[in-house]
Design a protein around this motif. Sequence first.
Motif, PDB file in Angstrom:
ATOM      1  N   SER A  31     -32.254-103.530 -12.854  1.00 17.15           N
ATOM      2  CA  SER A  31     -33.613-103.024 -13.393  1.00 17.15           C
ATOM      3  C   SER A  31     -34.619-104.191 -13.291  1.00 17.15           C
ATOM      4  N   ASP A  32     -35.884-103.896 -13.536  1.00 13.56           N
ATOM      5  CA  ASP A  32     -36.971-104.736 -13.706  1.00 13.56           C
ATOM      6  C   ASP A  32     -37.042-105.963 -12.669  1.00 13.56           C
ATOM      7  N   ILE A  33     -36.945-105.274 -11.487  1.00 18.63           N
ATOM      8  CA  ILE A  33     -36.953-106.141 -10.341  1.00 18.63           C
ATOM      9  C   ILE A  33     -38.704-106.838 -10.066  1.00 18.63           C
ATOM     10  N   HIS A  34     -39.492-106.230 -10.633  1.00 19.21           N
ATOM     11  CA  HIS A  34     -40.992-106.855 -10.553  1.00 19.21           C
ATOM     12  C   HIS A  34     -41.242-107.092  -9.343  1.00 19.21           C
ATOM     13  N   LEU A  35     -41.093-106.325  -8.103  1.00 27.50           N
ATOM     14  CA  LEU A  35     -41.626-106.687  -6.704  1.00 27.50           C
ATOM     15  C   LEU A  35     -43.269-106.819  -6.880  1.00 27.50           C
ATOM     16  N   GLY A  72     -36.775 -98.972 -13.683  1.00 25.79           N
ATOM     17  CA  GLY A  72     -38.161 -99.072 -13.974  1.00 25.79           C
ATOM     18  C   GLY A  72     -38.620-100.385 -13.888  1.00 25.79           C
ATOM     19  N   ASP A  73     -40.054-100.697 -13.777  1.00 23.99           N
ATOM     20  CA  ASP A  73     -40.445-101.807 -13.240  1.00 23.99           C
ATOM     21  C   ASP A  73     -40.098-102.478 -11.954  1.00 23.99           C
ATOM     22  N   VAL A  74     -39.960-101.487 -11.009  1.00 18.78           N
ATOM     23  CA  VAL A  74     -39.458-101.913  -9.722  1.00 18.78           C
ATOM     24  C   VAL A  74     -40.682-102.745  -9.152  1.00 18.78           C
ATOM     25  N   ASN A 111     -43.207 -99.349 -17.615  1.00 18.53           N
ATOM     26  CA  ASN A 111     -44.602 -99.442 -17.606  1.00 18.53           C
ATOM     27  C   ASN A 111     -45.374-100.164 -16.721  1.00 18.53           C
ATOM     28  N   HIS A 112     -44.650-101.137 -16.225  1.00 11.83           N
ATOM     29  CA  HIS A 112     -45.238-102.279 -15.072  1.00 11.83           C
ATOM     30  C   HIS A 112     -45.537-101.092 -13.766  1.00 11.83           C
ATOM     31  N   ASP A 113     -44.845-100.246 -13.370  1.00 10.90           N
ATOM     32  CA  ASP A 113     -45.119 -99.249 -12.224  1.00 10.90           C
ATOM     33  C   ASP A 113     -46.477 -98.602 -12.376  1.00 10.90           C
ATOM     34  N   GLY A 240     -33.696 -99.895 -18.878  1.00 10.78           N
ATOM     35  CA  GLY A 240     -34.640-101.043 -18.235  1.00 10.78           C
ATOM     36  C   GLY A 240     -35.614-101.501 -19.341  1.00 10.78           C
ATOM     37  N   HIS A 241     -36.417-102.417 -19.139  1.00 11.38           N
ATOM     38  CA  HIS A 241     -37.793-102.858 -19.979  1.00 11.38           C
ATOM     39  C   HIS A 241     -37.269-104.316 -20.557  1.00 11.38           C
ATOM     40  N   PHE A 242     -36.208-104.504 -21.368  1.00 11.31           N
ATOM     41  CA  PHE A 242     -36.116-105.786 -21.889  1.00 11.31           C
ATOM     42  C   PHE A 242     -35.469-106.803 -20.718  1.00 11.31           C
ATOM     43  N   HIS A 243     -35.906-107.803 -20.362  1.00 12.38           N
ATOM     44  CA  HIS A 243     -35.636-108.609 -19.457  1.00 12.38           C
ATOM     45  C   HIS A 243     -34.478-109.408 -19.616  1.00 12.38           C
ATOM     46  N   LYS A 244     -33.694-109.257 -20.872  1.00 10.43           N
ATOM     47  CA  LYS A 244     -32.468-109.784 -21.340  1.00 10.43           C
ATOM     48  C   LYS A 244     -31.516-108.750 -21.433  1.00 10.43           C
TER      49      LYS A 244
END
Length: 396
Positions: A31-35, A72-74, A111-113, A240-244
Amino acid sequence: MTIENHFTTKFGISIAPKSIAQDTVKFIHASDIHLGAAQYQNEDRANDFIHAFKEILDLAIEEHVDFILLGGDVFTSLEMLPGILTKIVSILKDFKEFTNNNILIIAIEGNHDIRKFSRGVRFERRGQSWLKLLNSLGVIILLDADLNAPSEEIFKPYNFKTKQGGKIQIKNIVVYGTHYLGENPISFLSKVRKALVKNNGIYNILLQHFGIEGQMENVPGVNLEDIQPLRHRVDYLALGHFHKQYVLENWIYNPGSSEAVCSIDNSFKRGVFLVEISTKCEKFVKNIKLIPLTNRKYIWDTIYLKYEIRNKKDIETIIINKLSSSLKNLNTDVHPSNHQKPLLYLILKGREPNKSCKIKEKDLRVKICNTFPILDVKVYQKYEKSLKTLDNYILA
Ligand SMILES: [Mn+2]
């Protein structure tokens, strides 16, 4: 000119063998790859996020998994430089070709997507995302539900022709997913719960983008008690969502971000879950491995300014001199694309420099990057603004 398929180059075979195990399902939960993160400041740093994504895809091939879940937050925002998107599409096409479409990538929007990078304008949700584009190109499966529909129609099976649907079955696993449901998803989640079907012999995964309250300090999340009703119908809640990274009650899993999106992510345990679900005596047996990913090396350094500096040149000299001694052992021969070339997080503490020589972080960054073999530097100015000297007290 033909461009080599990344995976053929790496694994040296034309098509990856398909997983043949019938009583076992294997998948990766990331999760949360933040491309797209860091794309405007530093191309090598932007590539770190793509690299982490590739590493996940490589792992999927090595481990012969049946599918990959992305919570999420791909993408980090709706703003995307064409070069970054071109790379991502090309990697996904290569992956699909190399695996003969046998390893599906199943994603939901975080949310970032759906968020436009803030420039003072609030972007209304208009249903757009890069994940929708990837879904329409047939390189990922984007799950979403129609929460306004009657219960039995909320999750429609994913249709490969219309490329729409909220659930998909692979072997004896059914994955359900919805887009990001906002900061207070509880009322939506009760609709979701009613729409989930619990069948014998079927293992249910629910893919969601929210955090659990208390797992990250000062970050709001959903109360653990409030989602207990889901447990009767969900075997594996893929978050996904929390980066921890965290695992709760043996059914809630959050892998954390793939690369460090901000400096604090470096202090969290993060990575992906490699999950194996096997059926023994009509019961599901779950085996989970935590796999860390290769991330960019980083260094923290703090410089304490003992007195108020009144000359701009002095500040630069002090900072460069201090860094010269603390960074003296860095290898000067490392290419920026190599993860060993570090990022520097620099904290400036102590007395704030005089207003006449305020530090311009942009200028300082250029100076430091030109002097030391680092990939980039982020400067944090954390002065003790109201620090009073003994003299102040005496004069007061
Ligand atoms: Mn995120």
